[in-house]
Write a protein that holds these residues in place. Structure first.
Motif, mmCIF file in Angstrom:
data_model
loop_
_atom_site.group_PDB
_atom_site.id
_atom_site.type_symbol
_atom_site.label_atom_id
_atom_site.label_comp_id
_atom_site.label_asym_id
_atom_site.label_seq_id
_atom_site.Cartn_x
_atom_site.Cartn_y
_atom_site.Cartn_z
ATOM 1 N N ASP A 101 0.831 -1.209 0.000
ATOM 2 C CA ASP A 101 0.000 0.000 0.000
ATOM 3 C C ASP A 101 0.864 1.257 0.000
ATOM 4 O O ASP A 101 0.525 2.258 -0.654
ATOM 5 C CB ASP A 101 -0.918 0.013 1.227
ATOM 6 N N VAL A 102 1.970 1.230 0.730
ATOM 7 C CA VAL A 102 2.860 2.393 0.765
ATOM 8 C C VAL A 102 3.418 2.672 -0.622
ATOM 9 O O VAL A 102 3.437 3.822 -1.091
ATOM 10 C CB VAL A 102 4.002 2.175 1.776
ATOM 11 N N ALA A 103 3.854 1.625 -1.307
ATOM 12 C CA ALA A 103 4.375 1.801 -2.664
ATOM 13 C C ALA A 103 3.288 2.330 -3.597
ATOM 14 O O ALA A 103 3.544 3.192 -4.444
ATOM 15 C CB ALA A 103 4.931 0.474 -3.189
ATOM 16 N N ALA A 104 2.066 1.835 -3.433
ATOM 17 C CA ALA A 104 0.961 2.315 -4.274
ATOM 18 C C ALA A 104 0.672 3.789 -4.016
ATOM 19 O O ALA A 104 0.368 4.542 -4.949
ATOM 20 C CB ALA A 104 -0.292 1.475 -4.014
ATOM 21 N N LEU A 105 0.768 4.211 -2.749
ATOM 22 C CA LEU A 105 0.543 5.625 -2.438
ATOM 23 C C LEU A 105 1.621 6.491 -3.087
ATOM 24 O O LEU A 105 1.319 7.570 -3.618
ATOM 25 C CB LEU A 105 0.529 5.840 -0.926
ATOM 26 N N LEU A 106 2.865 6.050 -3.064
ATOM 27 C CA LEU A 106 3.926 6.805 -3.742
ATOM 28 C C LEU A 106 3.606 6.958 -5.227
ATOM 29 O O LEU A 106 3.812 8.028 -5.812
ATOM 30 C CB LEU A 106 5.274 6.110 -3.554
ATOM 31 N N ASP A 107 3.085 5.893 -5.834
ATOM 32 C CA ASP A 107 2.697 5.973 -7.250
ATOM 33 C C ASP A 107 1.635 7.049 -7.461
ATOM 34 O O ASP A 107 1.740 7.877 -8.380
ATOM 35 C CB ASP A 107 2.170 4.618 -7.728
ATOM 36 N N VAL A 108 0.600 7.027 -6.637
ATOM 37 C CA VAL A 108 -0.503 7.965 -6.794
ATOM 38 C C VAL A 108 -0.017 9.411 -6.623
ATOM 39 O O VAL A 108 -0.463 10.319 -7.336
ATOM 40 C CB VAL A 108 -1.628 7.658 -5.782
ATOM 41 N N LEU A 109 0.903 9.616 -5.699
ATOM 42 C CA LEU A 109 1.408 10.966 -5.431
ATOM 43 C C LEU A 109 2.525 11.374 -6.384
ATOM 44 O O LEU A 109 3.045 12.499 -6.290
ATOM 45 C CB LEU A 109 1.905 11.058 -3.984
ATOM 46 N N GLY A 110 2.890 10.487 -7.303
ATOM 47 C CA GLY A 110 3.921 10.801 -8.277
ATOM 48 C C GLY A 110 5.313 10.885 -7.684
ATOM 49 O O GLY A 110 6.171 11.635 -8.167
ATOM 50 N N LEU A 111 5.561 10.087 -6.648
ATOM 51 C CA LEU A 111 6.855 10.095 -5.967
ATOM 52 C C LEU A 111 7.628 8.830 -6.306
ATOM 53 O O LEU A 111 7.113 7.719 -6.150
ATOM 54 C CB LEU A 111 6.651 10.188 -4.455
ATOM 55 N N GLU A 112 8.852 9.008 -6.740
ATOM 56 C CA GLU A 112 9.676 7.854 -7.082
ATOM 57 C C GLU A 112 10.209 7.163 -5.835
ATOM 58 O O GLU A 112 10.206 5.939 -5.732
ATOM 59 C CB GLU A 112 10.841 8.289 -7.968
ATOM 60 N N LYS A 113 10.669 7.977 -4.866
ATOM 61 C CA LYS A 113 11.285 7.431 -3.663
ATOM 62 C C LYS A 113 10.914 8.289 -2.462
ATOM 63 O O LYS A 113 10.449 9.415 -2.609
ATOM 64 C CB LYS A 113 12.816 7.396 -3.793
ATOM 65 N N ALA A 114 11.157 7.744 -1.260
ATOM 66 C CA ALA A 114 10.906 8.504 -0.037
ATOM 67 C C ALA A 114 11.679 7.880 1.112
ATOM 68 O O ALA A 114 12.074 6.700 1.065
ATOM 69 C CB ALA A 114 9.416 8.526 0.297
ATOM 70 N N LEU A 115 11.903 8.683 2.128
ATOM 71 C CA LEU A 115 12.317 8.144 3.415
ATOM 72 C C LEU A 115 11.107 7.452 4.030
ATOM 73 O O LEU A 115 9.997 7.977 3.973
ATOM 74 C CB LEU A 115 12.786 9.270 4.337
ATOM 75 N N ILE A 116 11.317 6.287 4.620
ATOM 76 C CA ILE A 116 10.217 5.554 5.244
ATOM 77 C C ILE A 116 10.522 5.437 6.734
ATOM 78 O O ILE A 116 11.587 4.940 7.116
ATOM 79 C CB ILE A 116 10.045 4.152 4.630
ATOM 80 N N ALA A 117 9.599 5.903 7.560
ATOM 81 C CA ALA A 117 9.791 5.862 9.006
ATOM 82 C C ALA A 117 8.558 5.267 9.664
ATOM 83 O O ALA A 117 7.432 5.495 9.215
ATOM 84 C CB ALA A 117 10.053 7.271 9.556
ATOM 85 N N GLY A 118 8.765 4.523 10.721
ATOM 86 C CA GLY A 118 7.628 3.918 11.395
ATOM 87 C C GLY A 118 7.852 3.777 12.877
ATOM 88 O O GLY A 118 8.984 3.730 13.352
#
Length: 296
Positions: A101-118
């Motif tokens: 789901d996180v990867a799908a959200l990046l797709d929707v927002l047009g983001l190739e990469k991100a820092l991931i924190a949890g």
């Protein structure tokens, strides 16, 4: 009922901070939509961080005390993970699905990469995002984390008993907890009544059934065979008074991740919200350390 009532009482200590806005966003191919808060950073090209929430909460209920401070340097995104809050409800809870789901959200927002924190459960999902979508992750911040659960008889009994108990609970129990908190607020115990009402409503959004499924999924988590292969800049934030995930296990996790930095905060497992004054500066430092290594 003792533990839930205690948690409701602790809600009366919520830190005062603005609750960021959000909206429902459809995630194509993932079975539905989820609630997303997308907070711009100081510049259009500010680094992006996706914050993943703890068990039985929501994206904003976990992270609202931190968003304002982090937004000074980052574009800050939260989402409700599936089966939690206003997250996707299709199917049973799965850590694998949460990562996708996180990867799908990046797709929707047009983001190739991100820092991931949890945080806590969110840190487990963050590990899986790296495992399943390595090319989308620039760095990791794992707070109150571990590479496995149920390592002792006590933990096995906890996961089994909690899962069974939550599966047996009905919605009225959650409502009674919320009503208890609402009465405390109405009695004039101080603080922002609107904030408390919002937090209690966020609590109501996650069903006991979903919590039971998530507890069972976390009990099966075991990333020890592959965490040593994490190859992105990583920071591990350790609440040194944590009674849920023993701090020594969190230190052990950090030692297994090549080059991981360790950031200690003298606080308990709910530090992300209930001790935000102590937690947020340490978490921000950890995030800044990872971003500096990413840039280097």
């Amino acid at each position: 009922m003792g533990a839930p009532l205690q948690f409701a009482r602790r809600l009366m200590e919520l830190p005062a901070a603005p609750v960021p806005p959000g909206e429902m966003i459809e995630l194509p191919g993932r079975g539905g939509a989820t609630y997303v808060s997308d907070n711009p950073g100081p510049t259009p090209d500010a680094p992006v961080v996706v914050l993943l929430h703890a068990l039985a909460t929501t994206g904003l209920l976990t992270w609202y005390p931190a968003v304002g401070e982090l937004s000074k340097r980052y574009r800050v995104i939260t989402l409700d993970q599936r089966s939690h809050g206003r997250g996707i409800t299709q199917g049973t809870f799965s850590l694998y699905d949460c990562a996708d789901d996180v990867a799908a959200l990046l797709d929707v927002l047009g983001l190739e990469k991100a820092l991931i924190a949890g945080y806590s459960m969110g840190s487990i999902v963050a590990q899986r995002v790296w495992r399943q979508h390595r090319e989308r992750v620039t760095g990791l911040v794992l707070a109150a984390s571990t590479d496995r659960f149920m390592t002792t008889t006590t933990e096995r009994l906890f996961h089994q008993a909690t899962g069974a108990a939550m599966l047996g609970f009905q919605r009225p129990i959650t409502n009674r907890i919320a009503d208890f908190g609402a009465r405390r607020t109405a009695a004039g115990l101080g603080g922002d009544a609107d904030l408390y009402e919002w937090a209690l409503e966020e609590m109501r959004r996650t069903s006991p059934l979903a919590v039971g499924q998530a507890v069972a999924a976390l009990g099966r988590h075991h990333s020890r065979p592959w965490v040593s292969r994490i190859d992105v800049p990583t920071a591990v934030v350790i609440p040194t008074k944590d009674r849920v995930i023993p701090p020594q296990r969190q230190f052990d996790l950090a030692a297994r991740i090549p080059g991981a930095t360790v950031h200690e905060v003298a606080a308990g497992h709910a530090a992300v919200v209930l001790q935000a004054d102590e937690f947020v500066p340490v978490f921000a430092q950890a995030l800044n350390t990872v971003q500096a290594r990413v840039r280097a």
